[in-house]
Structures are given as structure tokens and as C-alpha cells.
Design an enzyme around this catalytic site. Structure first.
Site, PDB file in Angstrom:
ATOM      1  N   ASP A  56      -1.845  -7.723  -5.392  1.00 32.74           N
ATOM      2  CA  ASP A  56      -0.891  -6.728  -4.917  1.00 32.74           C
ATOM      3  C   ASP A  56       0.543  -7.234  -5.006  1.00 32.74           C
ATOM      4  O   ASP A  56       1.486  -6.433  -5.039  1.00 32.74           O
ATOM      5  CB  ASP A  56      -1.208  -6.351  -3.470  1.00 32.74           C
ATOM      6  N   GLU A  59       1.447  -8.900   1.958  1.00 28.74           N
ATOM      7  CA  GLU A  59       0.557  -7.855   1.461  1.00 28.74           C
ATOM      8  C   GLU A  59       1.399  -6.626   1.155  1.00 28.74           C
ATOM      9  O   GLU A  59       2.159  -6.162   2.012  1.00 28.74           O
ATOM     10  CB  GLU A  59      -0.513  -7.489   2.497  1.00 28.74           C
ATOM     11  N   ALA A 115      -6.506 -16.272  -0.131  1.00 22.56           N
ATOM     12  CA  ALA A 115      -6.924 -15.191  -1.021  1.00 22.56           C
ATOM     13  C   ALA A 115      -7.560 -14.059  -0.226  1.00 22.56           C
ATOM     14  O   ALA A 115      -8.662 -14.202   0.302  1.00 22.56           O
ATOM     15  CB  ALA A 115      -7.900 -15.723  -2.063  1.00 22.56           C
ATOM     16  N   ILE A 116      -6.860 -12.935  -0.150  1.00 24.29           N
ATOM     17  CA  ILE A 116      -7.351 -11.739   0.550  1.00 24.29           C
ATOM     18  C   ILE A 116      -7.614 -10.615  -0.447  1.00 24.29           C
ATOM     19  O   ILE A 116      -8.645  -9.959  -0.405  1.00 24.29           O
ATOM     20  CB  ILE A 116      -6.334 -11.266   1.610  1.00 24.29           C
ATOM     21  N   VAL A 117      -6.659 -10.385  -1.338  1.00 25.19           N
ATOM     22  CA  VAL A 117      -6.792  -9.377  -2.392  1.00 25.19           C
ATOM     23  C   VAL A 117      -6.876 -10.095  -3.735  1.00 25.19           C
ATOM     24  O   VAL A 117      -6.074 -10.987  -4.018  1.00 25.19           O
ATOM     25  CB  VAL A 117      -5.597  -8.401  -2.376  1.00 25.19           C
ATOM     26  N   CYS A 154      -0.185 -16.610   3.317  1.00 29.81           N
ATOM     27  CA  CYS A 154      -0.003 -17.744   2.426  1.00 29.81           C
ATOM     28  C   CYS A 154       1.165 -18.580   2.935  1.00 29.81           C
ATOM     29  O   CYS A 154       1.824 -18.225   3.907  1.00 29.81           O
ATOM     30  CB  CYS A 154       0.280 -17.262   1.008  1.00 29.81           C
ATOM     31  N   ARG A 194      -2.183 -20.721  -1.189  1.00 28.92           N
ATOM     32  CA  ARG A 194      -2.734 -19.366  -1.183  1.00 28.92           C
ATOM     33  C   ARG A 194      -3.891 -19.155  -0.214  1.00 28.92           C
ATOM     34  O   ARG A 194      -4.823 -19.959  -0.151  1.00 28.92           O
ATOM     35  CB  ARG A 194      -3.225 -18.990  -2.589  1.00 28.92           C
TER      36      ARG A 194
END
EC number: 6.3.5.4
Length: 591
Positions: free
Chosen positions: A98, A77, A52-54, A2, A50
Site C-alpha cells: 500500500d 498504512e 509486514a502487514i500488507v 515499521c 519492516r
């Protein structure tokens, strides 16, 4: 990855100031194209772009505690967030992100929680109850962070220099493993591992422990809600990453959503030997392999964009970042948002070829410590910004905190390169994964000689860069280089050319000072140049500058091809310095 921007304590609280901060935050949108957010509280602003991964649906930032008195903007992360949440039962979480755990940890532990985080991160947290704030960066500096000061007394933090360089006269690269507290007005180091003192460890080599700690580092990095892959060059480090992921993918949560077939990616000039090596590893592991190509001209055409995004004029970094930058664009077009990469292994295990000349285990170990401490200025910067330029996140398991502690606790006598004992560079790592019953890799891949990333793209790439620089930088310009650029004066035409591009985007002296300098051979620190008297006459970032070590060293090739020009101006290496340079295709793993 991000993009974060925080501006705290501004004198101007008008709508125009808010608009300006939003405008500056947009300069980071490539890092986080999925959503934008901003929190304004009196004279403080926290903005976020952002990726967005999680938790893609509810994890938009900034993030808050229950009553929104604590606000945090995070790039990173946190791999142990579920474990941390389990110890915060009295807290109510608003999202499945997270990163939200950071706000709640601060409520419980104040500023002393940072060492609890297992992951990569850069964040700024504002406590609106007393208007205090903290900023912190992960242990090694995987996530970039810059800190600046405005003329109005405001304090700025940004993921990249470009978002604060216009509005701050003074700014720095935020040091890894540090925390800034507004209460004390200063930086302090929160990361204090045993190896940081550079004292010589004496723990015997335990190959099983080393292997297990690396596999754990890989498994925790499979935390994702989006498609991912592995950057695979066919070299040792990226091949080990791909091998371990292949073994554990089926049991990971991500397999239920995206399947258990691993996707691997490499890029290179057509005909490069490493394209074949990467495919061989991919076939051995049964991955879905994507082979991407670029031309020298395409790389040259991308140089300005690369320097703008990577924010450096360091020659090695630019040489290696360009193929990685091009590859990341292709990867993103395939719908992949996260990749695992092999950075860090050479620093931890002394994998660069100049380590062959380390005079004793003390100097060997101290050099590895120096290299790890400087990673944020070189390979971490390259891996993060080259991929983030296209909204792709790179995760680096070799830089896992626990794995580093295990690897750096080994008696360096075991890491020393001793050909008479059959120990080549990174032998302790190779041996740890040499499993006869269930092989991780074919033997010839497992014991392949180190190829430096920018070398591996091929001399047709590096020579193309040098030729291009020669067309734009004259001898007279080099004669006046120390007057034009008194800070980190470029000593080659290639370096001069990169510097002119950098200065166009980042003309302030503070920007120049964020880039490291000093003599180096084959990516060594200045201290290690002293290991061989011949190196001081041959200061080039190429691995083949490690004379008498590499199988295709400069000294061997120079006997076949005369130098083409003044060694002060272009390093004295002609365009025919060995076609074997077309190795280790740019998988962006520098392995």
C-alpha cells in the site's frame, strides 16, 4: 508499524558511516522484525525495519518508482491505496504494498500529494535526480517521527528518538500534519481542516451521519494480510470498535483468509470489574476473547523497558503504557500482528470527566481542539510505541480524517454534558449507536461512565507505583528537584522516579524538550484547569481528580481515608483511595 531512519547530506560517506547507520537502524528492529533494508545514494541513506502487514511477500522497503530515481521509506498504512493506484494507470507498480503509491504520487504531483493519502504514516522520500527530499507525518501524529540535525549539517529522521539521539545534538518531535522540504529548508502544514482554527461550528447533530462515518473508518482498517484483533476493555470506545468490526468482518477480504471470528484482548489485575465487563461485551458479540493478567510487581519490573520504548517521562502515559506494553507481548506470542484500538474518542467528544465543568460551548470546543492537537504527545505515542515494542501494529479508527471532520463539525452545544437532559459525557456518540432494533451493545455498556485508562487498572496499580517511587525518591531529593531538573521539574515522587529512568536513556536537553509539561487535572490541558478553582490545588492525572464529577472522586474517598503524606510530594492520596479504582482494565484503549 515499521521503523524508518533516514540520514541525508552526511559529510562522511565511508563504509564506516554506512555501518553506523545500519547499527542505529537496528535500534528500531522491535518495530519491524520481519525484514531490514537500506538504500545508499551518495551522501544519503534511507533505512527500514519492516513489520509486514500488507503484501508480506513482496513489500520490502525502501520502495521505488519505475527507474528507482525516487526512493521512499515509509512507516504506515495507506487505506485508499487501491483508489489512488486506479488514477495512476501510466505507472508500473513493482509490489502490492500500500505504501509504494507514495513514490508514484510524488512523480505525478510533486510535494502536493500528501493530503491525498488516507491513513497513518511517517515517511521520507529522496529524489535522486536533484537530491531533494521531503518528509511528512500523518494528520494527527498516529505514527511517530523525529527530526534531528547532525554537527556535519546532515538532516536526520527517525521513527523513534533512540535512533538519532546519540548522533544529533538537536532534535525535535516532527509536528503532525506537516511536511518538510529540503527545497525550502522548512516545515509547512499540509493538514488544514476547518476545526483547526478552533472556530465554533454550527452544524446540527446528525446521529446517522456520525454512525456511518465511524463504520466506514472501521471497515477501511480491516485491510490486512495477517491475523488481527481488537483491544477490548469493556468501556464505550473499545466496545464500539469491537461491535462494528463484528458486524462487518464476514464481508471483509480478511475473513476469507483468517476466518470471520473476531479475537478480542484485555489485560488487568485479577478480580478487576472491567475484566468482567470486557468478557460481557465479548460474550454479547460472540468474539474469541483472550483475558490476560498481570501483577503490580510485573508492571513495576517492566517500567525501565516501558520508558525506553515509549520515550517519555509523562506520568499518565507511563501508568497507562505499562499494561499495554505487557499485553502486546502476549498478543504477539499468539501470532497476532495488528489490533484496532479506541484512542481519540475522549479528545474528539470531550469524554474526560473534567469536561463536565466546561463553562460554555466555546470553551468546550476549544479544549477538544487543543486535546486533538496534542494527541501525538500522549495517547498516540502510548498506543503506537507500547504495541510496536513487540512488533504489533495499532490502528485507531476514531482518528480517521473524515470521521474527525464529521465529529468536529457538530455544534458543540450537543456535546456539552447536561445531566438534566440525560446527556452524560460522549452522549452524541452513545446516542448515535443506540439502535433498539439491532443493538450494537447492551444499554448499560453503551451508557457507562467514562473510566480513565490508568485509573481503570486499579488503585493497587497506581498506589503500587507511588509506593515504589517513595522507596527510591527521598524528601530531600524533591526539595532539590528544580535544581536537578530545571526543565519540566517533577512535582511528585512518582514523576521524579520516571524522570531519572528517562534521563538514563536520553540525557540530552533536546530529549527532555520532546515531553510536554504544565499543570493538568484528569488529563486536561493547562487552560482547562481554570474551569474550577479547586483543581489548581489537586493537580493529578487521575480521572478522580475531577472533584465533584466522578462517582468515586478523590474528595469522596478522602472522607473515608486520611491523606498519607505531603501533598506536594506524593499528591496526598493514601493507598486506600477506593477499591473502585480497579476499573477499566488495561485494554490499552483508555476508555
Amino acid at each position: 508499524m515499521c521503523g524508518i531512519l533516514a540520514v541525508l547530506g552526511v559529510a562522511d560517506v565511508s563504509l564506516a558511516k554506512r555501518s553506523r547507520i545500519i547499527e542505529l537502524s537496528r535500534r528500531l528492529r522491535h518495530r519491524g522484525p520481519d525484514w531490514s533494508g537500506i538504500h545508499c545514494y551518495q551522501d544519503c541513506y534511507l533505512a527500514h525495519q519492516r513489520l509486514a502487514i500488507v503484501d508480506p511477500t513482496s513489500g520490502d522497503q525502501p520502495l521505488y518508482n519505475e527507474d528507482k530515481s525516487v526512493v521512499v521509506t515509509v512507516n504506515g498504512e495507506i487505506y485508499n491505496h487501491e483508489e489512488l493506484k486506479a488514477n495512476l494507470k501510466s505507472h508500473k507498480f513493482q509490489t502490492a504494498s500500500d505504501c509504494e503509491v507514495i513514490a508514484h504520487l510524488y512523480e505525478e504531483y510533486g510535494e502536493e500529494f500528501v493530503d491525498m493519502l488516507d491513513g497513518m504514516f511517517a515517511f521520507v522520500l529522496l529524489d535522486t535526480r536533484d537530491k531533494s527530499f521531503i518528509a511528512a507525518r500523518d494528520a494527527i501524529g498516529i505514527c511517530p517521527l523525529y527530526m534531528g540535525w547532525g554537527l556535519d549539517g546532515s538532516v536526520w529522521f527517525s521513527s523513534e528518538m533512540k535512533a538519532l539521539s546519540d548522533d544529533c545534538e538537536r532534535f525535535i518531535s516532527f509536528p503532525p500534519g506537516h511536511l518538510y522540504s529540503s527545497k525550502t529548508g522548512g516545515l509547512r502544514r499540509w493538514y488544514n481542516p476547518p476545526w483547526f482554527s478552533e472556530s465554533i461550528p454550527s452544524t446540527p447533530y446528525n446521529p446517522l451521519l456520525l454512525r456511518q462515518s465511524f463504520e466506514k473508518a472501521i471497515i477501511k482498517r480491516l485491510m490486512t494480510d495477517v491475523p488481527f484483533g481488537v483491544l477490548l476493555s469493556g468501556g464505550l470506545d473499545s466496545s464500539l470498535v469491537a461491535s462494528v468490526v463484528s458486524r462487518h468482518l464476514a464481508e471483509a477480504k480478511v475473513a476469507a483468509q483468517w476466518g470471520n471470528k473476531l479475537h478480542t484482548f484485555c489485560i488487568g489485575l485479577k478480580g478487576s470489574p472491567d475484566l468482567r465487563a470486557a468478557k460481557e461485551v465479548a460474550d454479547y458479540l460472540g468474539t474469541v476473547h483472550h483475558e490476560l493478567h498481570f501483577t503490580v510487581q510485573e508492571g513495576i519490573d517492566a517500567l525501565e523497558e516501558v520508558i525506553y520504548h515509549v520515550e517519555t517521562y509523562d506520568v499518565t502515559t507511563i501508568r497507562a503504557s505499562t499494561p499495554m506494553f505487557l499485553m502486546s507481548r502476549k498478543i504477539k506470542s499468539l501470532g497476532v500482528k495488528m489490533v484496532l484500538s479506541g484512542e481519540g474518542s475522549d479528545e474528539i467528544f470531550g469524554g474526560y470527566l473534567y469536561f463536565h465543568k466546561a463553562p460554555n460551548k466555546k470553551e468546550f470546543h476549544e479544549e477538544t481542539c487543543r486535546k486533538i492537537k496534542a494527541l501525538h504527545l500522549y495517547d498516540c505515542l502510548r498506543a503506537n510505541k507500547s504495541t510496536s515494542a513487540w512488533g504489533v501494529e495499532a490502528r485507531v479508527p476514531f482518528l480517521d480524517k473524515n470521521f474527525i471532520n464529521v465529529a468536529m463539525d457538530i455544534d458543540p452545544e450537543w456535546k456539552m454534558i447536561k445531566r438534566d437532559l440525560g446527556r452524560i459525557e460522549k452522549w452524541v456518540l452513545r446516542n448515535a449507536f443506540d439502535d433498539e432494533e439491532k443493538p450494537y451493545l447492551p444499554k448499560h455498556i453503551l451508557y457507562r461512565q467514562k473510566e480513565q485508562f490508568s485509573d481503570g487498572v486499579g488503585y493497587s496499580w497506581i498506589d503500587g507505583l507511588k509506593d515504589h517511587a517513595n522507596e527510591h525518591v527521598s524528601d530531600s531529593m524533591m526539595m532539590n528537584a528544580s535544581f536537578v531538573y530545571p526543565e519540566n521539574t517533577p512535582v511528585t515522587k512518582e514523576a521524579y522516579y520516571y524522570r531519572t529512568i528517562f534521563e538514563k536513556f536520553f540525557p540530552k536537553n533536546a530529549a527532555r524538550l520532546t515531553v510536554p509539561g504544565g499543570p493538568s487535572v484528569a488529563c486536561s490541558t493547562a487552560k482547562a484547569v481554570e474551569w474550577d478553582a479547586a483543581w489548581s490545588k489537586n493537580l493529578d492525572p487521575s480521572g478522580r481528580a475531577a472533584l465533584g464529577v466522578h462517582d468515586a472522586a478523590y474528595e469522596d474517598t478522602l472522607q473515608k481515608s486520611p491523606a498519607s503524606a505531603n501533598p506536594v510530594l506524593d499528591n496526598g492520596f493514601g493507598p486506600a483511595l477506593g477499591e473502585s479504582m480497579v476499573k477499566t482494565v488495561a485494554s490499552a484503549t483508555a476508555v
